[in-house]
Design a protein around this motif. Sequence first.
Motif, PDB file in Angstrom:
ATOM      1  N   LEU A 187      30.169 -69.857 -28.688  1.00  0.00           N
ATOM      2  CA  LEU A 187      31.246 -70.599 -28.043  1.00  0.00           C
ATOM      3  C   LEU A 187      32.170 -69.679 -27.243  1.00  0.00           C
ATOM      4  CD1 LEU A 187      32.247 -72.988 -30.965  1.00  0.00           C
ATOM      5  CD2 LEU A 187      30.827 -73.527 -28.995  1.00  0.00           C
ATOM      6  N   THR A 188      32.762 -70.225 -26.192  1.00  0.00           N
ATOM      7  CA  THR A 188      33.718 -69.480 -25.368  1.00  0.00           C
ATOM      8  C   THR A 188      34.974 -69.180 -26.187  1.00  0.00           C
ATOM      9  OG1 THR A 188      32.898 -70.549 -23.373  1.00  0.00           O
ATOM     10  CG2 THR A 188      35.060 -69.501 -23.239  1.00  0.00           C
ATOM     11  N   GLN A 189      35.380 -67.908 -26.217  1.00  0.00           N
ATOM     12  CA  GLN A 189      36.497 -67.486 -27.062  1.00  0.00           C
ATOM     13  C   GLN A 189      37.850 -67.955 -26.520  1.00  0.00           C
ATOM     14  OE1 GLN A 189      35.434 -65.623 -29.797  1.00  0.00           O
ATOM     15  NE2 GLN A 189      37.435 -65.880 -30.738  1.00  0.00           N
ATOM     16  N   ILE A 190      38.027 -67.859 -25.210  1.00  0.00           N
ATOM     17  CA  ILE A 190      39.288 -68.272 -24.585  1.00  0.00           C
ATOM     18  C   ILE A 190      38.991 -69.406 -23.608  1.00  0.00           C
ATOM     19  CG2 ILE A 190      41.211 -67.583 -23.115  1.00  0.00           C
ATOM     20  CD1 ILE A 190      40.935 -64.767 -24.203  1.00  0.00           C
ATOM     21  N   ARG A 191      39.677 -70.511 -23.750  1.00  0.00           N
ATOM     22  CA  ARG A 191      39.448 -71.652 -22.869  1.00  0.00           C
ATOM     23  C   ARG A 191      40.764 -72.079 -22.213  1.00  0.00           C
ATOM     24  NH1 ARG A 191      38.651 -77.248 -26.377  1.00  0.00           N
ATOM     25  NH2 ARG A 191      40.781 -77.433 -27.152  1.00  0.00           N
ATOM     26  N   TYR A 192      40.645 -72.806 -21.124  1.00  0.00           N
ATOM     27  CA  TYR A 192      41.832 -73.372 -20.467  1.00  0.00           C
ATOM     28  C   TYR A 192      41.418 -74.664 -19.777  1.00  0.00           C
ATOM     29  CZ  TYR A 192      39.723 -70.807 -16.564  1.00  0.00           C
ATOM     30  OH  TYR A 192      38.842 -70.304 -15.635  1.00  0.00           O
ATOM     31  N   GLY A 193      42.388 -75.555 -19.639  1.00  0.00           N
ATOM     32  CA  GLY A 193      42.101 -76.847 -19.038  1.00  0.00           C
ATOM     33  C   GLY A 193      43.377 -77.527 -18.584  1.00  0.00           C
ATOM     34  N   ILE A 194      43.224 -78.685 -17.992  1.00  0.00           N
ATOM     35  CA  ILE A 194      44.351 -79.458 -17.488  1.00  0.00           C
ATOM     36  C   ILE A 194      44.387 -80.807 -18.197  1.00  0.00           C
ATOM     37  CG2 ILE A 194      44.444 -78.352 -15.234  1.00  0.00           C
ATOM     38  CD1 ILE A 194      42.791 -80.654 -14.115  1.00  0.00           C
ATOM     39  N   TYR A 195      45.566 -81.392 -18.275  1.00  0.00           N
ATOM     40  CA  TYR A 195      45.695 -82.695 -18.933  1.00  0.00           C
ATOM     41  C   TYR A 195      46.800 -83.511 -18.285  1.00  0.00           C
ATOM     42  CZ  TYR A 195      49.842 -80.949 -21.447  1.00  0.00           C
ATOM     43  OH  TYR A 195      51.082 -80.445 -21.763  1.00  0.00           O
ATOM     44  N   SER A 196      46.758 -84.803 -18.553  1.00  0.00           N
ATOM     45  CA  SER A 196      47.790 -85.718 -18.078  1.00  0.00           C
ATOM     46  C   SER A 196      48.089 -86.723 -19.186  1.00  0.00           C
ATOM     47  CB  SER A 196      47.328 -86.441 -16.809  1.00  0.00           C
ATOM     48  OG  SER A 196      48.359 -87.273 -16.305  1.00  0.00           O
ATOM     49  N   ARG A 197      49.319 -87.245 -19.161  1.00  0.00           N
ATOM     50  CA  ARG A 197      49.745 -88.187 -20.188  1.00  0.00           C
ATOM     51  C   ARG A 197      50.647 -89.239 -19.547  1.00  0.00           C
ATOM     52  NH1 ARG A 197      51.977 -84.732 -23.191  1.00  0.00           N
ATOM     53  NH2 ARG A 197      50.219 -84.310 -24.583  1.00  0.00           N
ATOM     54  N   ILE A 198      50.485 -90.487 -19.950  1.00  0.00           N
ATOM     55  CA  ILE A 198      51.316 -91.564 -19.433  1.00  0.00           C
ATOM     56  C   ILE A 198      51.604 -92.539 -20.568  1.00  0.00           C
ATOM     57  CG2 ILE A 198      49.292 -92.894 -18.674  1.00  0.00           C
ATOM     58  CD1 ILE A 198      51.014 -93.959 -16.365  1.00  0.00           C
ATOM     59  N   GLY A 199      52.845 -93.050 -20.615  1.00  0.00           N
ATOM     60  CA  GLY A 199      53.163 -93.969 -21.704  1.00  0.00           C
ATOM     61  C   GLY A 199      54.600 -94.419 -21.699  1.00  0.00           C
ATOM     62  N   GLY A 201      57.992 -94.360 -24.235  1.00  0.00           N
ATOM     63  CA  GLY A 201      58.599 -93.848 -25.446  1.00  0.00           C
ATOM     64  C   GLY A 201      57.687 -92.869 -26.168  1.00  0.00           C
ATOM     65  N   ALA A 202      57.457 -93.136 -27.438  1.00  0.00           N
ATOM     66  CA  ALA A 202      56.688 -92.218 -28.270  1.00  0.00           C
ATOM     67  C   ALA A 202      55.186 -92.367 -28.120  1.00  0.00           C
ATOM     68  CB  ALA A 202      57.072 -92.416 -29.742  1.00  0.00           C
ATOM     69  N   PHE A 203      54.717 -93.459 -27.517  1.00  0.00           N
ATOM     70  CA  PHE A 203      53.285 -93.736 -27.459  1.00  0.00           C
ATOM     71  C   PHE A 203      52.751 -93.504 -26.040  1.00  0.00           C
ATOM     72  CE2 PHE A 203      55.019 -96.219 -30.938  1.00  0.00           C
ATOM     73  CZ  PHE A 203      54.162 -95.879 -31.970  1.00  0.00           C
ATOM     74  N   ASN A 204      51.670 -92.734 -25.967  1.00  0.00           N
ATOM     75  CA  ASN A 204      51.090 -92.358 -24.681  1.00  0.00           C
ATOM     76  C   ASN A 204      49.563 -92.394 -24.737  1.00  0.00           C
ATOM     77  OD1 ASN A 204      53.514 -90.869 -22.988  1.00  0.00           O
ATOM     78  ND2 ASN A 204      53.756 -90.643 -25.199  1.00  0.00           N
ATOM     79  N   ILE A 205      48.966 -92.467 -23.565  1.00  0.00           N
ATOM     80  CA  ILE A 205      47.535 -92.269 -23.395  1.00  0.00           C
ATOM     81  C   ILE A 205      47.354 -90.939 -22.671  1.00  0.00           C
ATOM     82  CG2 ILE A 205      45.422 -93.140 -22.324  1.00  0.00           C
ATOM     83  CD1 ILE A 205      46.588 -95.948 -22.528  1.00  0.00           C
ATOM     84  N   PHE A 206      46.410 -90.106 -23.131  1.00  0.00           N
ATOM     85  CA  PHE A 206      46.238 -88.801 -22.506  1.00  0.00           C
ATOM     86  C   PHE A 206      44.776 -88.560 -22.144  1.00  0.00           C
ATOM     87  CE2 PHE A 206      44.754 -87.594 -26.677  1.00  0.00           C
ATOM     88  CZ  PHE A 206      43.877 -86.531 -26.443  1.00  0.00           C
ATOM     89  N   GLY A 207      44.573 -87.632 -21.232  1.00  0.00           N
ATOM     90  CA  GLY A 207      43.247 -87.177 -20.852  1.00  0.00           C
ATOM     91  C   GLY A 207      43.268 -85.674 -20.642  1.00  0.00           C
ATOM     92  N   PHE A 208      42.263 -84.971 -21.175  1.00  0.00           N
ATOM     93  CA  PHE A 208      42.185 -83.512 -21.051  1.00  0.00           C
ATOM     94  C   PHE A 208      40.818 -83.130 -20.500  1.00  0.00           C
ATOM     95  CE2 PHE A 208      40.622 -79.551 -23.059  1.00  0.00           C
ATOM     96  CZ  PHE A 208      41.506 -78.643 -22.503  1.00  0.00           C
ATOM     97  N   TYR A 209      40.803 -82.238 -19.503  1.00  0.00           N
ATOM     98  CA  TYR A 209      39.553 -81.751 -18.942  1.00  0.00           C
ATOM     99  C   TYR A 209      39.477 -80.245 -19.147  1.00  0.00           C
ATOM    100  CZ  TYR A 209      35.823 -80.627 -15.674  1.00  0.00           C
ATOM    101  OH  TYR A 209      34.653 -80.163 -15.123  1.00  0.00           O
ATOM    102  N   ASN A 210      38.398 -79.810 -19.807  1.00  0.00           N
ATOM    103  CA  ASN A 210      38.209 -78.398 -20.104  1.00  0.00           C
ATOM    104  C   ASN A 210      37.566 -77.707 -18.904  1.00  0.00           C
ATOM    105  OD1 ASN A 210      38.053 -75.986 -21.418  1.00  0.00           O
ATOM    106  ND2 ASN A 210      36.561 -76.636 -22.940  1.00  0.00           N
ATOM    107  N   LEU A 211      38.289 -76.782 -18.273  1.00  0.00           N
ATOM    108  CA  LEU A 211      37.787 -76.093 -17.089  1.00  0.00           C
ATOM    109  C   LEU A 211      36.785 -74.997 -17.426  1.00  0.00           C
ATOM    110  CD1 LEU A 211      41.148 -75.800 -15.104  1.00  0.00           C
ATOM    111  CD2 LEU A 211      39.253 -77.354 -14.615  1.00  0.00           C
ATOM    112  N   THR A 212      36.772 -74.538 -18.654  1.00  0.00           N
ATOM    113  CA  THR A 212      35.824 -73.509 -19.071  1.00  0.00           C
ATOM    114  C   THR A 212      34.663 -74.155 -19.823  1.00  0.00           C
ATOM    115  OG1 THR A 212      37.141 -73.160 -21.074  1.00  0.00           O
ATOM    116  CG2 THR A 212      37.549 -71.681 -19.237  1.00  0.00           C
ATOM    117  N   PRO A 213      33.450 -73.593 -19.725  1.00  0.00           N
ATOM    118  CA  PRO A 213      32.311 -74.142 -20.463  1.00  0.00           C
ATOM    119  C   PRO A 213      32.515 -74.020 -21.969  1.00  0.00           C
ATOM    120  CG  PRO A 213      31.589 -72.639 -18.717  1.00  0.00           C
ATOM    121  CD  PRO A 213      33.073 -72.481 -18.845  1.00  0.00           C
ATOM    122  N   LEU A 214      31.917 -74.935 -22.715  1.00  0.00           N
ATOM    123  CA  LEU A 214      32.013 -74.887 -24.175  1.00  0.00           C
ATOM    124  C   LEU A 214      31.354 -73.626 -24.723  1.00  0.00           C
ATOM    125  CD1 LEU A 214      32.827 -76.335 -26.824  1.00  0.00           C
ATOM    126  CD2 LEU A 214      30.577 -77.449 -26.775  1.00  0.00           C
TER     127      LEU A 214
END
Length: 238
Positions: A187-199, A201-214
Motif C-alpha cells: 500500500l502507498t505510505q503517504i496519500r493525499y486527496g480532495i473532498y467536498s461537503r454540503i449540508g 447544521g451538523a448533518f452533511n453529505i461528503f465525497g472524497f477522491y484519493n489522488l494517489t493510488p491505493l
Amino acid sequence: MSRSLLVLFSSLFISFSILAQEKPKKAARPNIPGSFMIDFGFNQGIKKPANFDQGFWGSRTVNLYYQYPIRIGRSNFSFSPGIGTSFERWLFTNDYVLADTTDNSKDEFLLIPGANFFKGIKKSMLVANYVEIPLEFRFDTSPEDIARSFNVAFGGRVGYLFESKMKVKYKEDGETKILKDKQNLGLTQIRYGIYSRIGLGAFNIFGFYNLTPLFEKDKGPDKTAMNSYTVGISINGF
C-alpha cells in the motif's frame, strides 16, 4: 440523659436543614474550541485489478477529526485546519487475499484465492488505517449560528498509513478463527486527496477522491494504479 438526647437530635435536625438548603454545585463543562467531525462512507475503487471484487457494505470508511475553524474577518467564509484518523476497509466478496509473490526481491503482492491457505474461509478484508491532516475552506449562510446554517466546504487531506493488514475469518476443526496478517501489503505510505461537503447544521453529505493510488507503483496486484473515492455522511459535533 433525656436532655442530652434532645440536644443531640436538635443539632442533627439543624445540620440536615442547612444541608438541604444548599444547592448542589454543577460541574463546569470544559470549553473546548473547535469541532469534532465524524464521517461514515462507502469506498469504491477505480481501475481495479482483476479479482478485486469488493462488497458494498464491507468496503467502508470511518473518519474521526478535530478541526479548528478560523473565520475570515466578518465574512461567511472560514478556514479549518485539523487532525484525525481514517479507518478504511475493503471487503473481498470472492474471499481472495493479498499475498507475497514467490520472488520476494520485487516486493509485489498478488490477489490469491484464500482457499489456497484456509479451507474453511468465510471472509477476507483489507484494512488500512491512516493519521490525517485535513485543511478546509467553508462557507456558512449564518456564521453566527452554524448549528442552523446551510454550509458548503471544500478541502484536501494528507494521510500517513500507520497500520495495514489482511483480516481473514475462517473455520477450522469446527472452530471459527480470525487471522490478522499485519504488514505493508504494497500500500502507498503517504496519500493525499480532495473532498467536498454540503449540508445543514451538523448533518452533511461528503465525497472524497484519493489522488494517489491505493498501491505503490509495481507493488500491487497486476501492477494496477488503482485509485478510490468515498461517499457518505458527516456529523459535526461543533
